[in-house]
Every structure is written in C-alpha cells, then in structure tokens.
Design an enzyme around this catalytic site. Structure first.
Site, PDB file in Angstrom:
ATOM      1  N   ARG A  56      -1.132  -0.345   2.604  1.00  0.00           N
ATOM      2  CA  ARG A  56      -1.092   0.154   1.106  1.00  0.00           C
ATOM      3  C   ARG A  56      -1.850  -1.021   0.173  1.00  0.00           C
ATOM      4  NH1 ARG A  56       1.956   2.712   3.034  1.00  0.00           N
ATOM      5  NH2 ARG A  56       4.475   2.849   3.268  1.00  0.00           N
ATOM      6  N   GLU A  85      -2.735   4.433  -7.833  1.00  0.00           N
ATOM      7  CA  GLU A  85      -3.284   5.841  -6.904  1.00  0.00           C
ATOM      8  C   GLU A  85      -2.617   7.084  -8.097  1.00  0.00           C
ATOM      9  OE1 GLU A  85      -2.768   6.668  -3.614  1.00  0.00           O
ATOM     10  OE2 GLU A  85      -3.103   4.572  -2.771  1.00  0.00           O
ATOM     11  N   HIS A 104      -6.402   8.594   0.096  1.00  0.00           N
ATOM     12  CA  HIS A 104      -5.103   8.123   0.675  1.00  0.00           C
ATOM     13  C   HIS A 104      -4.826   9.240   1.656  1.00  0.00           C
ATOM     14  CE1 HIS A 104      -0.792   6.375  -0.065  1.00  0.00           C
ATOM     15  NE2 HIS A 104      -1.277   6.150   0.998  1.00  0.00           N
TER      16      HIS A 104
END
Length: 140
Positions: A56, A85, A104
């Site tokens: 994370r 993000e 990601h």
C-alpha cells in the site's frame, strides 16, 4: 559495488514482520534500527537497499523516500503503489533515475482471471457444503 539489500513491502503478518526485523538486524549494527527515530535515519542505515513497495502507498513515508532517493541514501526503489494514486504528474518520483515506477499492477499476471475463477468456484462449492472454514482467501 556491494550486493543490494532488498526491502520488499507486502501485507505484514506478525511472523513476516519478525522475519523482516531479523533480516534487517543481520545487516545493521546491534540495535541500530531500534534507535532510528525517523524514516530518514532508517534509510541512512541501509545505503545499499532497494525498496520495493507492492503493498500500500502509505506503508512507506513517501516524502522521506523521495529525499532518500534524491540524496542517494539508499540505492533505489521499485514502486507499484503510492500515497496518492494515480501518482501526481508533479511528483519528484517521475524524475528520479534510481526509481522504477509501475501503475499499480503488481498483482496482475497472465493467469490472474483463471486463478480468480478457480478461487470463486472452489469457494462456492465450499460455501454450498457449509465448510466456510475451508474457504480460500477468506476475509471474514
């Protein structure tokens, strides 16, 4: 140039955290990590480290990491997740030669859909036969 120390973030269970602590202790003077009060001090202890964050974004102090990369306190970083993000276009991370950034996608593999299907089918069968404790990737 010495062999880099790889710091890989992931979801830490108590066992993994203990193993990681032991691994870091092998590379540092006695008690050095415990005495580090800030992320910067921790990075300074690991000049050959390559930090890989696939967990994370908030697991790592991003501002401290940026400074550590800019001043070469650590060797580098591979980042798949970020505090914000998508990563803002004005983030200094985009311009650092010792940082590798991915969007990601660390959980993606060519067999991801197949694996999900298998887990869903298996969990459905287990749930239908009232064996909830046998579910794969059970959260509750």
């Amino acid at each position: 140039m010495s062999t880099p120390t790889l710091l890989l973030t992931h979801r830490l269970t108590p066992d993994i955290a203990s193993d990681l602590q032991a691994e870091l202790d092998d590379h540092l003077p006695d008690g050095a990590l415990a005495r580090a009060r800030t992320p910067e001090e921790t990075f300074e202890l690991l000049p050959d480290a390559v930090l890989v964050n696939i967990a994370r974004g908030d697991v790592v102090d991003e501002d401290a990491l940026i400074r550590a990369l800019q001043y070469r306190l650590i060797r580098g970083a591979g980042l798949d997740v970020f505090s914000t993000e998508p990563l803002p276009s004005d983030s200094p991370l985009w311009n650092l030669s010792n940082a590798v950034l991915t969007p990601h996608m660390a959980g993606s593999t060519p067999h991801k859909a197949e694996r999900w299907r298998d887990i869903i089918v298996e969990n459905y069968e287990v749930l239908a036969s009232d064996r909830v404790d046998e579910m794969v990737n059970r959260i509750v």
